[in-house]
Design an enzyme around this catalytic site. Structure first.
Site, PDB file in Angstrom:
ATOM      1  N   GLY A 180       0.158  -1.157  -0.105  1.00 14.45           N
ATOM      2  CA  GLY A 180      -0.365   0.402   0.105  1.00 14.45           C
ATOM      3  C   GLY A 180       0.790   1.221  -0.046  1.00 14.45           C
ATOM      4  CB  SER A 192      10.065   4.778  -1.882  1.00 14.81           C
ATOM      5  OG  SER A 192       9.881   4.004  -0.991  1.00 14.81           O
ATOM      6  CE  LYS A 216      10.936   1.413  -4.528  1.00 18.30           C
ATOM      7  NZ  LYS A 216      11.484   0.727  -3.483  1.00 18.30           N
ATOM      8  CG  HIS A 248       5.016   5.026  -5.181  1.00 15.19           C
ATOM      9  ND1 HIS A 248       5.346   4.140  -6.605  1.00 15.19           N
ATOM     10  CD2 HIS A 248       4.990   4.157  -4.184  1.00 15.19           C
ATOM     11  CE1 HIS A 248       5.962   3.428  -5.569  1.00 15.19           C
ATOM     12  NE2 HIS A 248       6.077   3.866  -4.426  1.00 15.19           N
ATOM     13  CB  ALA A 249       3.004   7.286 -10.426  1.00 11.05           C
ATOM     14  N   GLY A 250       4.729   4.532  -9.411  1.00  5.87           N
ATOM     15  CA  GLY A 250       5.492   3.597  -9.786  1.00  5.87           C
ATOM     16  C   GLY A 250       4.254   2.129  -9.323  1.00  5.87           C
ATOM     17  CG  HIS A 251       2.789   0.801  -5.571  1.00  4.32           C
ATOM     18  ND1 HIS A 251       3.156   2.024  -4.660  1.00  4.32           N
ATOM     19  CD2 HIS A 251       3.478   0.031  -5.258  1.00  4.32           C
ATOM     20  CE1 HIS A 251       3.483   1.830  -3.746  1.00  4.32           C
ATOM     21  NE2 HIS A 251       4.086   0.363  -3.624  1.00  4.32           N
TER      22      HIS A 251
HETATM   23  P1  AMP Z   1       5.857  -2.302  -1.501  1.00  3.38           P
HETATM   24  O1  AMP Z   1       4.868  -1.978  -1.489  1.00  3.38           O
HETATM   25  O2  AMP Z   1       7.414  -0.872  -1.055  1.00  3.38           O
HETATM   26  O3  AMP Z   1       6.256  -3.321  -1.066  1.00  3.38           O
HETATM   27  O4  AMP Z   1       6.714  -2.581  -3.140  1.00  3.38           O
HETATM   28  C1  AMP Z   1       5.428  -3.473  -4.319  1.00  3.38           C
HETATM   29  C2  AMP Z   1       5.724  -3.739  -5.473  1.00  3.38           C
HETATM   30  O5  AMP Z   1       6.127  -1.818  -6.024  1.00  3.38           O
HETATM   31  C3  AMP Z   1       7.305  -4.283  -5.375  1.00  3.38           C
HETATM   32  O6  AMP Z   1       7.858  -4.983  -6.189  1.00  3.38           O
HETATM   33  C4  AMP Z   1       8.550  -3.355  -5.308  1.00  3.38           C
HETATM   34  O7  AMP Z   1       9.707  -3.671  -6.071  1.00  3.38           O
HETATM   35  C5  AMP Z   1       7.769  -2.967  -6.864  1.00  3.38           C
HETATM   36  N1  AMP Z   1       7.897  -0.588  -6.961  1.00  3.38           N
HETATM   37  C6  AMP Z   1       8.022   0.462  -5.436  1.00  3.38           C
HETATM   38  N2  AMP Z   1       8.134   1.017  -5.571  1.00  3.38           N
HETATM   39  C7  AMP Z   1       8.766   0.754  -6.817  1.00  3.38           C
HETATM   40  C8  AMP Z   1       9.201   2.620  -8.321  1.00  3.38           C
HETATM   41  N3  AMP Z   1       9.266   3.515  -7.762  1.00  3.38           N
HETATM   42  N4  AMP Z   1       9.214   1.564  -9.533  1.00  3.38           N
HETATM   43  C9  AMP Z   1       8.759   0.034  -9.459  1.00  3.38           C
HETATM   44  N5  AMP Z   1       8.467  -0.491  -8.884  1.00  3.38           N
HETATM   45  C10 AMP Z   1       7.832  -0.183  -7.402  1.00  3.38           C
END
Ligand code: AMP
Length: 278
Positions: free
Chosen positions: A26, A179, A143, A29-32
């Site tokens: 959760g 992030s 990332k 952001h735009a990465g997710h």
């Molecule tokens: P998290 O919610 O931080 O555990 O991330 C969930 C998924 O999103 C993981 O596979 C991360 O590697 C991916 N993710 C997080 N930030 C980015 C980003 N800036 N660009 C690409 N994937 C991302």
């Protein structure tokens, strides 16, 4: 339409296949969102899990304060995911967890050296999500390169019939890798944070130009980062296929995407990680 569910049994019995899973904690952001769009392109059904996994946090880490905003996350996923799966802790951990997965030595290096609990927690939660939701594909971000590498290793070694897709890093305009934890940065820290990517990029350029003394280049990079207030955990050139250290940059020089610079640093109370292929 996007449906929020809290229990895996709420997923319909027959789902258009392939089902693609995007596991997240959760704080979207735009990465997710880029990962979810990728999932949409890869499959017929998309489920995004949102679960802040207690077993991957050490007692002194930010489990309690990790950004949680399910309403906002669901609003961002509306129309993009078919299901948002936000389980209570008791669904994932119905009893005290006593079964763990032993990971290869690469899990004890890099992020695993300073966070020894981390990959063991990730491996168990991802395995549980795979068992509960039965996806054919799961999308992860570059990332967290070491994490994606270990999960590919895990599915291969445990004969899980799941394809792990890795999406490139999505960045802010100034280069900072997006992030959820960037929300912890103060205004002053936010100004310095892009230095991590900038330094990775400069170092990668130097290696591409033919500088072969990797140890010296990484030492200079660490110095630059500590000059702007970061406590560097690691800054290292690795073989992207094995995660083995590369001492001499001439190694694997000709093959594309086989060398990767990986870095992690603490800026105030925020841990930043990032990487670039050389
Ligand atoms: P998290 O919610 O931080 O555990 O991330 C969930 C998924 O999103 C993981 O596979 C991360 O590697 C991916 N993710 C997080 N930030 C980015 C980003 N800036 N660009 C690409 N994937 C991302």
């Amino acid at each position: 339409m996007t449906t929020l569910i809290h229990h895996a049994h709420e997923l319909p019995q027959s789902i258009p296949q392939p089902l693609v899973l995007v596991p997240t904690m959760g704080g979207l952001h735009a990465g997710h969102i880029a990962l979810v769009r990728r999932a949409r392109a890869l499959g017929k059904s998309v489920v995004v899990s949102i679960f802040v996994n207690p077993t991957q946090f050490a007692p002194d880490e930010d489990f309690e304060t990790y950004p949680r905003d399910l309403k906002n996350d669901c609003a961002q996923l509306e129309g993009l995911a078919d299901w948002v799966y936000a389980p209570p802790v008791a669904e994932i951990y119905p009893e005290t967890q006593s079964v763990w997965i032993e990971l290869p030595p690469a899990s004890r290096e890099l992020c695993g050296a300073s966070r020894p609990h981390f990959f063991r927690g990730v491996a168990v939660v991802v395995t549980k999500l795979f068992n509960l939701l039965r996806p054919q594909v799961a999308v992860f971000g570059q990332k967290d390169y070491q994490q994606a590498w270990l999960l590919r290793h895990l599915v291969r070694q445990l004969n899980m019939n799941i394809n792990i897709d890795i999406h490139p890093i999505v960045r802010e305009d100034d280069g900072l890798a997006m992030s959820s934890r960037n929300a912890y940065l103060s205004a002053a820290e936010r100004k310095h944070a892009p230095r991590l990517y900038e330094t990775l990029s400069h170092t990668a350029d130097a290696i591409r130009r033919g500088e072969s003394n990797v140890t010296a280049l990484c030492a200079q990079a660490k110095q630059k980062l500590s000059d702007c207030g970061m406590a560097v955990d690691y800054f290292t050139l690795r073989n992207a296929n094995t995660l083995a250290p590369i001492e001499n940059a001439d190694e694997n020089k000709t093959a594309p995407q086989t060398r990767i610079l990986l870095a992690a640093a603490q800026l105030g109370k925020t841990r930043l990680i990032d990487n670039v292929f050389v």
